[in-house]
Design a protein around this motif. Sequence first.
Motif, PDB file in Angstrom:
ATOM      1  N   TRP A  14      23.715  -6.641 -19.657  1.00  7.77           N
ATOM      2  CA  TRP A  14      24.658  -6.292 -20.726  1.00  7.77           C
ATOM      3  C   TRP A  14      24.069  -6.419 -22.123  1.00  7.77           C
ATOM      4  N   SER A  15      22.951  -7.093 -22.279  1.00 12.28           N
ATOM      5  CA  SER A  15      22.356  -7.268 -23.607  1.00 12.28           C
ATOM      6  C   SER A  15      21.617  -6.029 -24.090  1.00 12.28           C
ATOM      7  N   HIS A  16      21.399  -5.082 -23.200  1.00 17.46           N
ATOM      8  CA  HIS A  16      20.729  -3.842 -23.579  1.00 17.46           C
ATOM      9  C   HIS A  16      21.725  -2.929 -24.297  1.00 17.46           C
ATOM     10  N   ASN A  17      21.325  -2.404 -25.439  1.00 16.26           N
ATOM     11  CA  ASN A  17      22.227  -1.528 -26.207  1.00 16.26           C
ATOM     12  C   ASN A  17      22.190  -0.124 -25.614  1.00 16.26           C
ATOM     13  N   ARG A  18      22.710  -0.011 -24.397  1.00 14.74           N
ATOM     14  CA  ARG A  18      22.643   1.222 -23.608  1.00 14.74           C
ATOM     15  C   ARG A  18      23.358   2.386 -24.283  1.00 14.74           C
ATOM     16  N   TRP A  19      24.415   2.083 -25.023  1.00 16.44           N
ATOM     17  CA  TRP A  19      25.248   3.133 -25.611  1.00 16.44           C
ATOM     18  C   TRP A  19      25.052   3.260 -27.122  1.00 16.44           C
ATOM     19  N   LYS A  20      23.860   2.919 -27.571  1.00 12.61           N
ATOM     20  CA  LYS A  20      23.561   3.008 -29.002  1.00 12.61           C
ATOM     21  C   LYS A  20      23.702   4.431 -29.509  1.00 12.61           C
ATOM     22  N   GLU A  21      23.226   5.368 -28.708  1.00 11.34           N
ATOM     23  CA  GLU A  21      23.309   6.775 -29.092  1.00 11.34           C
ATOM     24  C   GLU A  21      24.582   7.389 -28.540  1.00 11.34           C
ATOM     25  N   LYS A  22      25.316   8.097 -29.387  1.00 10.62           N
ATOM     26  CA  LYS A  22      26.556   8.739 -28.986  1.00 10.62           C
ATOM     27  C   LYS A  22      26.322  10.221 -28.714  1.00 10.62           C
ATOM     28  N   LYS A  23      27.115  10.762 -27.816  1.00  8.52           N
ATOM     29  CA  LYS A  23      27.030  12.183 -27.511  1.00  8.52           C
ATOM     30  C   LYS A  23      27.690  12.960 -28.639  1.00  8.52           C
ATOM     31  N   GLN A  46      17.810   3.649 -17.132  1.00  8.80           N
ATOM     32  CA  GLN A  46      17.221   3.542 -18.469  1.00  8.80           C
ATOM     33  C   GLN A  46      17.702   4.672 -19.365  1.00  8.80           C
ATOM     34  N   ARG A  47      17.870   4.353 -20.648  1.00  6.85           N
ATOM     35  CA  ARG A  47      18.306   5.375 -21.597  1.00  6.85           C
ATOM     36  C   ARG A  47      17.166   6.335 -21.882  1.00  6.85           C
ATOM     37  N   PRO A  48      17.355   7.640 -21.653  1.00  3.90           N
ATOM     38  CA  PRO A  48      16.283   8.603 -21.929  1.00  3.90           C
ATOM     39  C   PRO A  48      16.049   8.750 -23.424  1.00  3.90           C
ATOM     40  N   SER A  49      14.841   9.108 -23.782  1.00  2.00           N
ATOM     41  CA  SER A  49      14.528   9.316 -25.193  1.00  2.00           C
ATOM     42  C   SER A  49      15.135  10.631 -25.675  1.00  2.00           C
ATOM     43  N   THR A  84       0.817  -1.213   0.000  1.00  2.00           N
ATOM     44  CA  THR A  84       0.000   0.000   0.000  1.00  2.00           C
ATOM     45  C   THR A  84       0.850   1.263   0.000  1.00  2.00           C
ATOM     46  N   LYS A  85       2.162   1.102   0.136  1.00  2.35           N
ATOM     47  CA  LYS A  85       3.039   2.261   0.242  1.00  2.35           C
ATOM     48  C   LYS A  85       4.168   2.241  -0.782  1.00  2.35           C
ATOM     49  N   VAL A  86       3.934   1.602  -1.930  1.00  6.04           N
ATOM     50  CA  VAL A  86       4.944   1.517  -2.986  1.00  6.04           C
ATOM     51  C   VAL A  86       4.337   1.899  -4.326  1.00  6.04           C
ATOM     52  N   ASP A  87       5.038   2.750  -5.055  1.00  5.39           N
ATOM     53  CA  ASP A  87       4.715   3.031  -6.454  1.00  5.39           C
ATOM     54  C   ASP A  87       5.944   2.698  -7.286  1.00  5.39           C
ATOM     55  N   VAL A  88       5.782   1.840  -8.272  1.00  8.92           N
ATOM     56  CA  VAL A  88       6.876   1.476  -9.168  1.00  8.92           C
ATOM     57  C   VAL A  88       6.646   2.155 -10.507  1.00  8.92           C
ATOM     58  N   VAL A  89       7.622   2.947 -10.925  1.00  8.46           N
ATOM     59  CA  VAL A  89       7.537   3.633 -12.214  1.00  8.46           C
ATOM     60  C   VAL A  89       8.145   2.714 -13.267  1.00  8.46           C
ATOM     61  N   TYR A  90       7.389   2.427 -14.325  1.00  6.38           N
ATOM     62  CA  TYR A  90       7.870   1.477 -15.326  1.00  6.38           C
ATOM     63  C   TYR A  90       7.687   2.033 -16.726  1.00  6.38           C
ATOM     64  N   LEU A  91       8.426   1.440 -17.648  1.00  3.93           N
ATOM     65  CA  LEU A  91       8.338   1.814 -19.055  1.00  3.93           C
ATOM     66  C   LEU A  91       7.430   0.826 -19.763  1.00  3.93           C
ATOM     67  N   LYS A  92       6.426   1.324 -20.415  1.00  6.97           N
ATOM     68  CA  LYS A  92       5.425   0.478 -21.054  1.00  6.97           C
ATOM     69  C   LYS A  92       6.043  -0.386 -22.146  1.00  6.97           C
ATOM     70  N   GLU A 134      30.868   8.016 -22.261  1.00  5.03           N
ATOM     71  CA  GLU A 134      29.895   9.073 -22.008  1.00  5.03           C
ATOM     72  C   GLU A 134      28.497   8.481 -22.166  1.00  5.03           C
ATOM     73  N   THR A 135      27.678   8.668 -21.142  1.00  6.31           N
ATOM     74  CA  THR A 135      26.384   7.995 -21.080  1.00  6.31           C
ATOM     75  C   THR A 135      25.297   8.997 -20.707  1.00  6.31           C
ATOM     76  N   ALA A 136      24.164   8.894 -21.373  1.00  4.13           N
ATOM     77  CA  ALA A 136      23.040   9.790 -21.089  1.00  4.13           C
ATOM     78  C   ALA A 136      22.177   9.225 -19.977  1.00  4.13           C
ATOM     79  N   PHE A 137      21.816  10.089 -19.023  1.00  6.19           N
ATOM     80  CA  PHE A 137      20.940   9.694 -17.928  1.00  6.19           C
ATOM     81  C   PHE A 137      19.758  10.654 -17.836  1.00  6.19           C
ATOM     82  N   PHE A 138      18.610  10.095 -17.495  1.00  7.80           N
ATOM     83  CA  PHE A 138      17.418  10.875 -17.212  1.00  7.80           C
ATOM     84  C   PHE A 138      17.450  11.235 -15.731  1.00  7.80           C
ATOM     85  N   GLU A 139      17.265  12.498 -15.394  1.00  5.42           N
ATOM     86  CA  GLU A 139      17.443  12.942 -14.009  1.00  5.42           C
ATOM     87  C   GLU A 139      16.128  13.113 -13.250  1.00  5.42           C
ATOM     88  N   GLY A 140      15.179  12.252 -13.540  1.00 12.12           N
ATOM     89  CA  GLY A 140      13.898  12.348 -12.865  1.00 12.12           C
ATOM     90  C   GLY A 140      14.007  12.234 -11.353  1.00 12.12           C
TER      91      GLY A 140
END
Length: 287
Positions: free
Chosen positions: A271-280, A182-185, A127-135, A199-205
Motif C-alpha cells: 500500500w505504500s506504493h503510489n500506484r495511482w499517482k497518475e490519473k487517466k 507495476q505501474r507502466p511508464s 535452471t528453468k526460471v527467468d524473473v523479469v525485474y525493474l532496475k 481506474e488503473t493503468a496496467f502494462f499488458e506484457g
Amino acid sequence: MFAIKLISLLPLSVLYIFSDVLYLIGYHLLGYRKKVIRQNLLHAFPEKSAEERRKIEKEFFRNLTDSFAETIKMYTISKEELAKRVQIVNYELALSQIEKNQVVVGVTGHFFNWELHLQHMMANISTKVDVVYLKVNSPFFENLMKTIRSRFGGGLVERASFQRDYLRKRDQPRLIVLAADQRPSKSEIRYWTPFLHRETAFFEGAEKLAKRFGHTVIYSHAAKPKRGHYVFTYQPLSSPPYDTDAEHSITDEFVRRMEANIRENPALYLWSHNRWKEKKTTVSVSE
C-alpha cells in the motif's frame, strides 16, 4: 556489503527485533508514507470503518518492516530454512508444462514477501526460471538485490531488455515470472481498467506474450499463516488456444484474481506504493 552479510547471519528471530524497532520508528515517529497508505486504503475499502482500515494499515507496516529483515536474511539463508518458511502449492502447474518443453508465464502482484517467493523458486527450479525485474536506480542496492536474488541460480532479466532476451531464448522451456501490477511508464502502451474502485493503468506484457506465442499463464495467490511463513498457491489463469478470447482477457482475469487476493489478505499488499499517482485523462490507445 560485508556488513550486510554479517547481519544476515543472525537468526531471523533476532532480525525481527530490529524489525519491531523499525516499525516503531517508521510508523509511530516518522509516519512513513502514511498519507499515501491511508488514501490507498480509503479508496480500496470505503465500506470499512476508519478503525478497520487503521488495523490493516498497522498490519501492513509490520509486514513491510518484516520484509526488510527477511530480505537481509536472504543473503545467507539456507535452502532448508527457506523451505520451512515458504510453501508453494501446485508447483506442478508450472513444472508439468516445462517438462513438455513449454514456456509458462507466471503473474503475481506485490504481496509480501515476494522476494522470498522468488528466491524459493530459484532454489528449486533455478535452471528453468527467468524473473523479469525493474532496475533499481541506486547502483549499490541494484547490486545487492541481484546478489540476493541470484544466490541459487536462475535468470534475472531487466525489463528493458526482456523482449530481446525472450527472442534469444524463445525455444527454452522455462517459467517466466512477471510482477504484473507495476505501474507502466508514460512511454508504454497502457490498458486502463477498474482496480480497487479506481481506474488503473496496467502494462499488458504477460497478455501479449502469452497470446502471441501460445503460452499458459498461471497466477500466484499469496497468504501468510504466521510471522515469517508464507504460502503461495499457483492457480491456472489462462491457456491456449486464444483464438476466441476477448481483448484484454488475461489482464482482466489477473486484475480480478489480484483484487480477490487483496480482499482476502489486505495487509499483504504494498500500500505504500503510489500506484495511482497518475490519473487517466485521455482514452488509452489500447482501448
